[in-house]
Scaffold this active site. Sequence first.
Site, PDB file in Angstrom:
ATOM      1  N   SER A 142      29.063  90.984  87.590  1.00 64.81           N
ATOM      2  CA  SER A 142      30.453  91.098  88.049  1.00 64.81           C
ATOM      3  C   SER A 142      31.205  91.866  86.976  1.00 64.81           C
ATOM      4  O   SER A 142      30.747  91.939  85.823  1.00 64.81           O
ATOM      5  CB  SER A 142      31.058  89.703  88.192  1.00 64.81           C
ATOM      6  OG  SER A 142      32.465  89.772  88.318  1.00 64.81           O
ATOM      7  N   TYR A 156      32.512  80.658  85.588  1.00 65.20           N
ATOM      8  CA  TYR A 156      31.982  81.836  86.281  1.00 65.20           C
ATOM      9  C   TYR A 156      31.765  82.993  85.297  1.00 65.20           C
ATOM     10  O   TYR A 156      30.717  83.643  85.314  1.00 65.20           O
ATOM     11  CB  TYR A 156      32.969  82.251  87.379  1.00 65.20           C
ATOM     12  CG  TYR A 156      32.506  83.387  88.251  1.00 65.20           C
ATOM     13  CD1 TYR A 156      31.472  83.211  89.163  1.00 65.20           C
ATOM     14  CD2 TYR A 156      33.110  84.640  88.172  1.00 65.20           C
ATOM     15  CE1 TYR A 156      31.051  84.253  89.975  1.00 65.20           C
ATOM     16  CE2 TYR A 156      32.692  85.687  88.984  1.00 65.20           C
ATOM     17  CZ  TYR A 156      31.668  85.493  89.885  1.00 65.20           C
ATOM     18  OH  TYR A 156      31.251  86.527  90.683  1.00 65.20           O
TER      19      TYR A 156
HETATM   20  P1  NAI Z   1      29.132  85.516  99.692  1.00 68.40           P
HETATM   21  O1  NAI Z   1      29.529  84.096  99.577  1.00 68.40           O
HETATM   22  O2  NAI Z   1      29.665  86.319 100.835  1.00 68.40           O
HETATM   23  O3  NAI Z   1      27.547  85.650  99.674  1.00 68.40           O
HETATM   24  C1  NAI Z   1      26.755  84.883  98.788  1.00 68.40           C
HETATM   25  C2  NAI Z   1      25.480  84.468  99.493  1.00 68.40           C
HETATM   26  O4  NAI Z   1      24.697  83.708  98.579  1.00 68.40           O
HETATM   27  C3  NAI Z   1      25.761  83.566 100.699  1.00 68.40           C
HETATM   28  O5  NAI Z   1      25.014  83.987 101.817  1.00 68.40           O
HETATM   29  C4  NAI Z   1      25.330  82.182 100.232  1.00 68.40           C
HETATM   30  O6  NAI Z   1      24.870  81.355 101.287  1.00 68.40           O
HETATM   31  C5  NAI Z   1      24.234  82.541  99.244  1.00 68.40           C
HETATM   32  N1  NAI Z   1      23.987  81.476  98.272  1.00 68.40           N
HETATM   33  C6  NAI Z   1      24.892  80.702  97.635  1.00 68.40           C
HETATM   34  N2  NAI Z   1      24.279  79.817  96.859  1.00 68.40           N
HETATM   35  C7  NAI Z   1      22.942  80.041  96.987  1.00 68.40           C
HETATM   36  C8  NAI Z   1      21.790  79.436  96.428  1.00 68.40           C
HETATM   37  N3  NAI Z   1      21.894  78.393  95.589  1.00 68.40           N
HETATM   38  N4  NAI Z   1      20.582  79.922  96.764  1.00 68.40           N
HETATM   39  C9  NAI Z   1      20.473  80.949  97.635  1.00 68.40           C
HETATM   40  N5  NAI Z   1      21.523  81.545  98.220  1.00 68.40           N
HETATM   41  C10 NAI Z   1      22.759  81.099  97.892  1.00 68.40           C
HETATM   42  O7  NAI Z   1      29.570  86.168  98.300  1.00 68.40           O
HETATM   43  P2  NAI Z   1      29.302  87.618  97.671  1.00 68.40           P
HETATM   44  O8  NAI Z   1      30.605  88.063  97.149  1.00 68.40           O
HETATM   45  O9  NAI Z   1      28.549  88.479  98.566  1.00 68.40           O
HETATM   46  O10 NAI Z   1      28.430  87.201  96.404  1.00 68.40           O
HETATM   47  C11 NAI Z   1      27.211  87.854  96.053  1.00 68.40           C
HETATM   48  C12 NAI Z   1      27.185  88.060  94.560  1.00 68.40           C
HETATM   49  O11 NAI Z   1      28.219  88.975  94.200  1.00 68.40           O
HETATM   50  C13 NAI Z   1      27.427  86.802  93.737  1.00 68.40           C
HETATM   51  O12 NAI Z   1      26.511  86.777  92.659  1.00 68.40           O
HETATM   52  C14 NAI Z   1      28.846  86.981  93.224  1.00 68.40           C
HETATM   53  O13 NAI Z   1      29.059  86.293  92.026  1.00 68.40           O
HETATM   54  C15 NAI Z   1      28.892  88.485  93.056  1.00 68.40           C
HETATM   55  N6  NAI Z   1      30.208  89.089  92.982  1.00 68.40           N
HETATM   56  C16 NAI Z   1      31.088  89.007  94.034  1.00 68.40           C
HETATM   57  C17 NAI Z   1      32.327  89.602  93.945  1.00 68.40           C
HETATM   58  C18 NAI Z   1      33.345  89.532  95.056  1.00 68.40           C
HETATM   59  O14 NAI Z   1      34.524  89.859  94.828  1.00 68.40           O
HETATM   60  N7  NAI Z   1      32.970  89.156  96.249  1.00 68.40           N
HETATM   61  C19 NAI Z   1      32.735  90.350  92.745  1.00 68.40           C
HETATM   62  C20 NAI Z   1      31.738  90.363  91.709  1.00 68.40           C
HETATM   63  C21 NAI Z   1      30.521  89.773  91.836  1.00 68.40           C
END
Ligand code: NAI
Length: 288
Positions: A142, A156
């Site tokens: 991130s 985080y």
């Molecule tokens: P999201 O919540 O839309 O997707 C995350 C996915 O990971 C979901 O499908 C969820 O079910 C799955 N997940 C959660 N815990 C899990 C576990 N223990 N084992 C397997 N799967 C699991 O969120 P997003 O934003 O797509 O997040 C993806 C990555 O991007 C994360 O690492 C987040 O920290 C990172 N990120 C997101 C940002 C944002 O603004 N959305 C910015 C910077 C980084």
Amino acid sequence: MQLRGKTAFITGAASGIGLAIAEKCAAEGMKLLIADIAADALAAAAEALRASGAEVATYRLDVSDLDTYRAVAEAVLAEHGAPFLLVNNAGVAWKAPASAATPEDWRWTVSVNILGVGYGLSLFVPAMIASGEQGYVVNTASVTGLITSPGTSAVYAATKHAVLAISETLAHELRPHGLHVAVLCPGSVATNITDADRNLPDHVSHDGLTSAEESERAFTRQFVGNGLPPAAVADQLFAALAERRFYVITHPEYREEIETRHRQIEAAIRGEPASDVGLLAMAKQILN
Ligand code: NAI
């Protein structure tokens, strides 16, 4: 970068950035191995990807659960061989400044965001090296792995700084093997991250949010909702992979904050007082 017919293993692929990366892989003609803790969302994602013509296998997986992850990795390696592209993307963001975080907040976030990445590397990278293929490892960190601001969740930020450190060291290790490592460092992306607690495990006690935390979440939801579309992040990632770039920084608007941090460190090395505004005065909202 010849990707057609190659295999991608992606965690957190049922939503947001992981799903967008899976869609991009599908568009490149890759075989998809998608993993997520959320069974229904995973099935829906797989159905949509198959409808676009992709070959997809799904794995219900909590990346912080080593036994399950080990079984999944064994199945993947036996059925599909080493992935060509490994994307350690699953992650959770949660309330909690350092002063208010509970031990459970720490344990859950650290176990998903750090151990989940570490397990993915331990379970797949040796096979990727042994395959002799010049593949890729992508870790989703991130912009919060590069800078912090007063509103940042310490829990985080700690995990995302760790993902950056893991990725930097891994890049050195894997270069001699021809494997390329990239670390994805987005700012706000319009995903479901604000509702990450939908996946809170049973063993993490959850008293619900205070009204102040509820209004903070409403603000965050709006801020994140105005972020980049996940597909734009996936496009930038693939452009970076094609050029074998390591840092994938999708939000150039954080440049000033990143440079300020580095200038302050350089000034400290020279024993000079920092001339820039202090780190704590970096007021731009980061959140993710
Ligand atoms: P999201 O919540 O839309 O997707 C995350 C996915 O990971 C979901 O499908 C969820 O079910 C799955 N997940 C959660 N815990 C899990 C576990 N223990 N084992 C397997 N799967 C699991 O969120 P997003 O934003 O797509 O997040 C993806 C990555 O991007 C994360 O690492 C987040 O920290 C990172 N990120 C997101 C940002 C944002 O603004 N959305 C910015 C910077 C980084």
